[in-house]
Write a protein that holds these residues in place. Structure first.
Motif, PDB file in Angstrom:
ATOM      1  N   SER A 163       0.826  -1.205   0.000  1.00  0.00           N
ATOM      2  CA  SER A 163       0.000   0.000   0.000  1.00  0.00           C
ATOM      3  C   SER A 163       0.859   1.252   0.000  1.00  0.00           C
ATOM      4  O   SER A 163       2.058   1.213   0.306  1.00  0.00           O
ATOM      5  N   LYS A 164       0.215   2.353  -0.340  1.00  0.00           N
ATOM      6  CA  LYS A 164       0.891   3.647  -0.387  1.00  0.00           C
ATOM      7  C   LYS A 164      -0.119   4.739  -0.061  1.00  0.00           C
ATOM      8  O   LYS A 164      -1.230   4.750  -0.600  1.00  0.00           O
ATOM      9  N   GLY A 165       0.259   5.651   0.819  1.00  0.00           N
ATOM     10  CA  GLY A 165      -0.578   6.803   1.119  1.00  0.00           C
ATOM     11  C   GLY A 165      -0.309   7.932   0.129  1.00  0.00           C
ATOM     12  O   GLY A 165       0.842   8.160  -0.254  1.00  0.00           O
ATOM     13  N   LEU A 166      -1.364   8.610  -0.318  1.00  0.00           N
ATOM     14  CA  LEU A 166      -1.222   9.722  -1.253  1.00  0.00           C
ATOM     15  C   LEU A 166      -1.280  11.060  -0.521  1.00  0.00           C
ATOM     16  O   LEU A 166      -1.843  11.156   0.575  1.00  0.00           O
ATOM     17  N   LYS A 167      -0.715  12.065  -1.148  1.00  0.00           N
ATOM     18  CA  LYS A 167      -0.803  13.405  -0.597  1.00  0.00           C
ATOM     19  C   LYS A 167      -2.256  13.859  -0.573  1.00  0.00           C
ATOM     20  O   LYS A 167      -3.092  13.374  -1.324  1.00  0.00           O
ATOM     21  N   GLU A 168      -2.532  14.816   0.275  1.00  0.00           N
ATOM     22  CA  GLU A 168      -3.891  15.359   0.343  1.00  0.00           C
ATOM     23  C   GLU A 168      -4.216  16.083  -0.953  1.00  0.00           C
ATOM     24  O   GLU A 168      -3.441  16.912  -1.424  1.00  0.00           O
ATOM     25  N   PRO A 169      -5.353  15.770  -1.563  1.00  0.00           N
ATOM     26  CA  PRO A 169      -5.702  16.431  -2.828  1.00  0.00           C
ATOM     27  C   PRO A 169      -6.090  17.888  -2.627  1.00  0.00           C
ATOM     28  O   PRO A 169      -6.524  18.275  -1.532  1.00  0.00           O
ATOM     29  N   PRO A 170      -5.956  18.708  -3.664  1.00  0.00           N
ATOM     30  CA  PRO A 170      -6.377  20.108  -3.561  1.00  0.00           C
ATOM     31  C   PRO A 170      -7.896  20.218  -3.604  1.00  0.00           C
ATOM     32  O   PRO A 170      -8.609  19.224  -3.657  1.00  0.00           O
ATOM     33  N   GLY A 171      -8.389  21.442  -3.618  1.00  0.00           N
ATOM     34  CA  GLY A 171      -9.833  21.657  -3.680  1.00  0.00           C
ATOM     35  C   GLY A 171     -10.439  21.744  -2.301  1.00  0.00           C
ATOM     36  O   GLY A 171      -9.753  21.638  -1.279  1.00  0.00           O
ATOM     37  N   PRO A 172     -11.756  21.946  -2.235  1.00  0.00           N
ATOM     38  CA  PRO A 172     -12.431  22.069  -0.933  1.00  0.00           C
ATOM     39  C   PRO A 172     -12.259  20.813  -0.097  1.00  0.00           C
ATOM     40  O   PRO A 172     -12.477  19.699  -0.579  1.00  0.00           O
ATOM     41  N   LYS A 173     -11.843  20.985   1.160  1.00  0.00           N
ATOM     42  CA  LYS A 173     -11.581  19.835   2.018  1.00  0.00           C
ATOM     43  C   LYS A 173     -12.874  19.136   2.411  1.00  0.00           C
ATOM     44  O   LYS A 173     -12.925  17.907   2.513  1.00  0.00           O
ATOM     45  N   PHE A 174     -13.920  19.909   2.637  1.00  0.00           N
ATOM     46  CA  PHE A 174     -15.201  19.330   3.014  1.00  0.00           C
ATOM     47  C   PHE A 174     -16.219  19.628   1.914  1.00  0.00           C
ATOM     48  O   PHE A 174     -17.022  20.545   2.018  1.00  0.00           O
ATOM     49  N   SER A 175     -16.154  18.854   0.840  1.00  0.00           N
ATOM     50  CA  SER A 175     -17.093  19.028  -0.261  1.00  0.00           C
ATOM     51  C   SER A 175     -18.399  18.314   0.064  1.00  0.00           C
ATOM     52  O   SER A 175     -18.436  17.348   0.828  1.00  0.00           O
ATOM     53  N   ASP A 176     -19.488  18.786  -0.544  1.00  0.00           N
ATOM     54  CA  ASP A 176     -20.789  18.160  -0.305  1.00  0.00           C
ATOM     55  C   ASP A 176     -20.860  16.780  -0.967  1.00  0.00           C
ATOM     56  O   ASP A 176     -21.468  15.854  -0.434  1.00  0.00           O
ATOM     57  N   TYR A 177     -20.265  16.666  -2.153  1.00  0.00           N
ATOM     58  CA  TYR A 177     -20.262  15.400  -2.877  1.00  0.00           C
ATOM     59  C   TYR A 177     -18.879  15.180  -3.489  1.00  0.00           C
ATOM     60  O   TYR A 177     -18.223  16.131  -3.925  1.00  0.00           O
ATOM     61  N   SER A 178     -18.462  13.923  -3.522  1.00  0.00           N
ATOM     62  CA  SER A 178     -17.165  13.574  -4.112  1.00  0.00           C
ATOM     63  C   SER A 178     -17.291  12.250  -4.859  1.00  0.00           C
ATOM     64  O   SER A 178     -18.055  11.374  -4.464  1.00  0.00           O
ATOM     65  N   ALA A 179     -16.531  12.131  -5.939  1.00  0.00           N
ATOM     66  CA  ALA A 179     -16.477  10.891  -6.711  1.00  0.00           C
ATOM     67  C   ALA A 179     -15.010  10.532  -6.919  1.00  0.00           C
ATOM     68  O   ALA A 179     -14.187  11.399  -7.205  1.00  0.00           O
ATOM     69  N   LEU A 180     -14.700   9.248  -6.779  1.00  0.00           N
ATOM     70  CA  LEU A 180     -13.327   8.762  -6.850  1.00  0.00           C
ATOM     71  C   LEU A 180     -13.172   7.780  -8.000  1.00  0.00           C
ATOM     72  O   LEU A 180     -14.056   6.965  -8.253  1.00  0.00           O
ATOM     73  N   ALA A 181     -12.038   7.862  -8.705  1.00  0.00           N
ATOM     74  CA  ALA A 181     -11.745   6.908  -9.779  1.00  0.00           C
ATOM     75  C   ALA A 181     -10.237   6.697  -9.847  1.00  0.00           C
ATOM     76  O   ALA A 181      -9.449   7.556  -9.445  1.00  0.00           O
ATOM     77  N   ILE A 182      -9.839   5.526 -10.361  1.00  0.00           N
ATOM     78  CA  ILE A 182      -8.427   5.221 -10.576  1.00  0.00           C
ATOM     79  C   ILE A 182      -8.294   4.472 -11.891  1.00  0.00           C
ATOM     80  O   ILE A 182      -9.182   3.694 -12.267  1.00  0.00           O
ATOM     81  N   SER A 183      -7.206   4.734 -12.611  1.00  0.00           N
ATOM     82  CA  SER A 183      -6.934   4.043 -13.865  1.00  0.00           C
ATOM     83  C   SER A 183      -5.465   3.671 -13.907  1.00  0.00           C
ATOM     84  O   SER A 183      -4.591   4.523 -13.721  1.00  0.00           O
TER      85      SER A 183
END
Length: 405
Positions: A159-179
């Motif tokens: 496993s590997k931890g990623l850096k904190e992503p930019p943008g609003p920290k507490f967004s109302d909705y979020s979607a995640l994807a990986i390729s």
């Protein structure tokens, strides 16, 4: 289960000395004959031939083989074997089902022998985290701040931890994807964040953030304001294009509650053009689930009743061709009824040729083979619903040993 079974634990140290543990339902009455056969093979076969034979085993059997003796353990944990195994054997995608509303515990289903295995997932702390998978890697994101992200191989537990992503920290909705690029094994992680504009119900800030495993950096690719639409929690990457569902904030008819937007990750379209990629859904949907099957976008959706669009009457599967949806299957009514009282929303994910569909209210799991056009129930999951409001969910992933984040 149809036959008398018991739990047996099989494990061996992986390349990085982490422990991988499999608990599986398996018969024990022929254990002695298996040990005799294994001992005979160990005596007569040279390393290269034994390695080739073992490389064709199902992944669960490879873990058991590593417990036979020191020689077999050294073979199945070597980097050469792990790489050859990924090319020699054709593994079907597995499905991990959470069996707790809070704890990230559950069982993984292998559709080939139709067996469930107990697997401890690394990194994830709650079962309600966002989850995306691609080519053997699984990405987890916490459901609170949406700033804690990990990429892991659930089979080897690398496993590997990623850096904190930019943008609003507490967004109302979020979607995640990986390729994952299958040739280079580099990967891209995307988050689509949506937050309501203060004191304006009809306008929503939407931003797309991308992580590149080569640079180990995040970039903000797009920031736009949507009017009458908001983002949600459904997204996937297919053939270099990010697809995600958006939801109407009112004003649209029953057939216009969902829409699809796309963003080309290679061309990186300029700001302000997202809505030009809008594709309407094929019919009134109670929910939609997006997935990548061999770099083609597939959507599994709950079909709403004509007079009551919020009530589900069936489940359809569509393929996106250009900007048009083509229906490729509809769940037969007997399977739809087999779920019992199916909620208007449900879990569904898939890869390769398999699509898994699961009700949130029960551990029933239905498998659809898109190539063979075959619907089939999974073997019953070894879990019991303990209280009426207990929820079940899960995700699909490819079992691979050679890939690491």
């Amino acid at each position: 289960m149809e036959e008398e079974t018991s739990w047996v634990s099989h494990c061996f140290d992986n390349i990085r000395s982490g422990t991988v543990e499999f608990d599986s339902f398996s018969e024990l009455n022929d254990e002695t004959s298996r040990e005799v056969a294994a001992g005979f093979m160990d005596l007569v076969l040279p390393d290269d031939l034994l390695e080739r034979i073992l490389s064709y085993l199902p992944i669960a059997s490879i873990f058991r083989a590593g417990c036979v003796c020191k020689r077999w353990n050294e073979i199945v944990t070597s980097k050469r074997f792990l790489w050859n195994n990924s090319h020699a054997s054709s593994q079907k995608p597995w499905y991990f089902m959470f069996t707790s509303c809070d704890e990230p515990v559950g069982y993984a289903y292998d559709p080939v022998p139709r067996k469930w295995y107990g697997i401890d997932l690394p990194c994830i702390k709650k079962s309600d985290w966002f989850i995306a998978s691609s080519c053997g890697l699984v990405c987890f994101m916490d459901n609170d701040s949406r700033s804690e992200l990990y990429v892991c191989n659930p089979m080897t537990k690398c496993s590997k931890g990623l850096k904190e992503p930019p943008g609003p920290k507490f967004s109302d909705y979020s979607a995640l994807a990986i390729s994952v690029d299958r040739k280079t094994q580099n990967y891209t992680v995307s988050t689509v964040k949506s937050k309501q504009v203060p004191e304006n119900f009809f306008q929503w800030d939407l931003s797309i953030h991308l992580y590149d495993s080569e640079t180990t950096e995040w970039v903000t690719a797009v920031t736009e304001v949507l009017t009458g639409w908001r983002g949600g929690d459904e997204s996937v990457i297919c053939d270099g294009v990010l697809y995600f569902l958006i939801y109407s904030i009112g004003g649209g008819g029953p057939d216009n509650r969902h829409g699809l937007l796309m963003y080309n990750l290679r061309k990186r379209s300029p700001h302000g053009v997202l809505m030009r990629s809008f594709v309407p859904v094929p019919c009134s949907l109670t929910c939609g689930r997006l997935m990548n099957l061999k770099e083609k976008l597939i959507m599994v959706g709950g079909i709403g009743k004509q007079d009551r669009p919020g009530i589900i009457k069936g489940i359809g599967i569509w393929l996106l061709k250009g900007r048009e949806w083509q229906e490729i299957a509809r769940m037969p009514h007997k399977f739809f009824q087999g779920f019992g009282e199916l909620d208007d929303v449900f879990a569904s994910s898939g890869t390769d040729d398999l699509i898994y569909i699961q009700s949130y209210g029960a551990p029933a799991l239905l498998v659809f083979d898109i190539k063979q056009k075959l619907w089939k129930w999974s073997q019953k999951c070894p879990v019991i619903k303990r209280f009426p409001l207990q929820l079940f969910s899960g995700f699909c992933f490819e079992p691979r040993l050679e890939i690491e984040p």
